[in-house]
Design an enzyme around this catalytic site. Sequence first.
Site, PDB file in Angstrom:
ATOM      1  CE  LYS A 288     -11.911   0.466 -19.633  1.00 61.26           C
ATOM      2  NZ  LYS A 288     -12.312   1.845 -19.432  1.00 61.26           N
TER       3      LYS A 288
ATOM      4  CE1 TYR B 197     -15.667   4.601 -18.397  1.00 58.25           C
ATOM      5  CE2 TYR B 197     -15.298   5.315 -16.142  1.00 58.25           C
ATOM      6  CZ  TYR B 197     -15.612   4.319 -17.050  1.00 58.25           C
ATOM      7  OH  TYR B 197     -15.870   3.053 -16.605  1.00 58.25           O
TER       8      TYR B 197
ATOM      9  CG  ASP C 238      -9.327   9.203 -18.928  1.00 59.58           C
ATOM     10  OD1 ASP C 238      -8.624   8.433 -19.606  1.00 59.58           O
ATOM     11  OD2 ASP C 238     -10.321   8.831 -18.282  1.00 59.58           O
TER      12      ASP C 238
ATOM     13  NE  ARG D 202      -2.638   0.609   3.480  1.00 57.62           N
ATOM     14  CZ  ARG D 202      -2.020   1.414   4.349  1.00 57.62           C
ATOM     15  NH1 ARG D 202      -1.794   2.676   4.035  1.00 57.62           N
ATOM     16  NH2 ARG D 202      -1.632   0.966   5.528  1.00 57.62           N
TER      17      ARG D 202
END
Length: 395
Positions: free
Chosen positions: A195, A98, A170, A44
């Site tokens: 993607k 998006y 983006d 993390r």
Amino acid sequence: MKEKSTRCVHAGTIKDAATKGVNTPIYTSTAYAYLDQPQQFYPRYFNVPNQQAVIEKLCVLEGSESGLVFSSGMAAITTTLLAHLQTGDHIVFQAGVYGGTHHFAVHELGRYGIEHSFTEGTTRADFESELRPNTKIIYVETPSNPLLSIVDLDMVAALARERNIMSVIDNTFASPINQNPLALGIDVVIHSGTKYLGGHSDICCGVVLASDDVIATVRHSSLSFGGSLNAEMCHLLERSLKTLELRVRRQNENALTIALALAKHDAIARVFYPGLESHTAHDIARRQMSDYGGVLSFELKDAAPTMFLNSLRLIQPAMSLGGIETTICQPAMTSHVKLTGDERLKLGITDGLMRLSVGIEDAQELAADIEQAIHNSQNTEGDNSESQRSKTARV
Ligand SMILES: *Cc1c(COP(=O)(O)O)cnc(C)c1O
């Protein structure tokens, strides 16, 4: 290592010292002895070896100083924005971002006292008119979903610099192979790695790439938000990126071939693809992209959308995009189903609009599949020998 194809294969690899294996080993530990080393490793903390190897490759591909890899594109987006916005700040989003980003803006930002607005269009005037004294971020997405609109990145970068505002893109649809916004003066690049970066429809991840300073701020918040990616997924992403240039180059070629074929087709009303000269912003796309990507949209004239989708044999109706297999979806029934018919029409999304994510298959076979599905779903009662004949002529 100057060429992207070479960088995809080699950048960032941590060679296996023990065996001289050519790949980065998968380091699964979540606990690391701390007495004899200065750094504390922990997944993390975004600092374990598989995270570092894959982010190094992505930094080299996007031309960025630094970066972080997250467990989804939305984790990358939300962590980046929340890390940089305070109560009382304002952020401008480009129209048509998006759906998940739109939802985050509308349903989450207000709870932190952060204002937002969406532009009407994509010109400088459209962005300028939304700026407020408290605007801290301009957020764009180009090409954007589902109509492949293009925003001029030089314009956005200049406007943001003049006003001392951070610019964020983006860059998912273009991938680092087709567009490198940092070189054009944009401050922060985000990808949904689900993607093109993953590319095989089997990984969910996200990436933020920017200067050391910006990433230090994002990292600080990300330790609390906790959206890190595990070693196995980092390994899969690193493996996928080795073929990114190869895949995207083929997808670019296939998409252009299909876009050109559909543009000539008399059962198709319109084709949206930045690589076509008929695209309203083709000149801007040509300036800022090295190629135009694997996504295109087209509008069926009189073919019944559902019958068309059911008639496809090779191309799969599926959400998401960027995989090696070609997928298609009907935005009116998927990404934009929650809007009213009027709202959709205002955005230019008709019922016959299809968004195609072109894979790496043979372009002629893909075009032929679309052709037969159009034929099958057209209102062709009675003699259809005419359309049978033109079918072979067209594809
Ligand atoms: C899919 C997608 C996202 C969100 O990414 P997830 O990995 O699904 O969280 C963000 N932006 C664009 C353009 C996308 O296509």
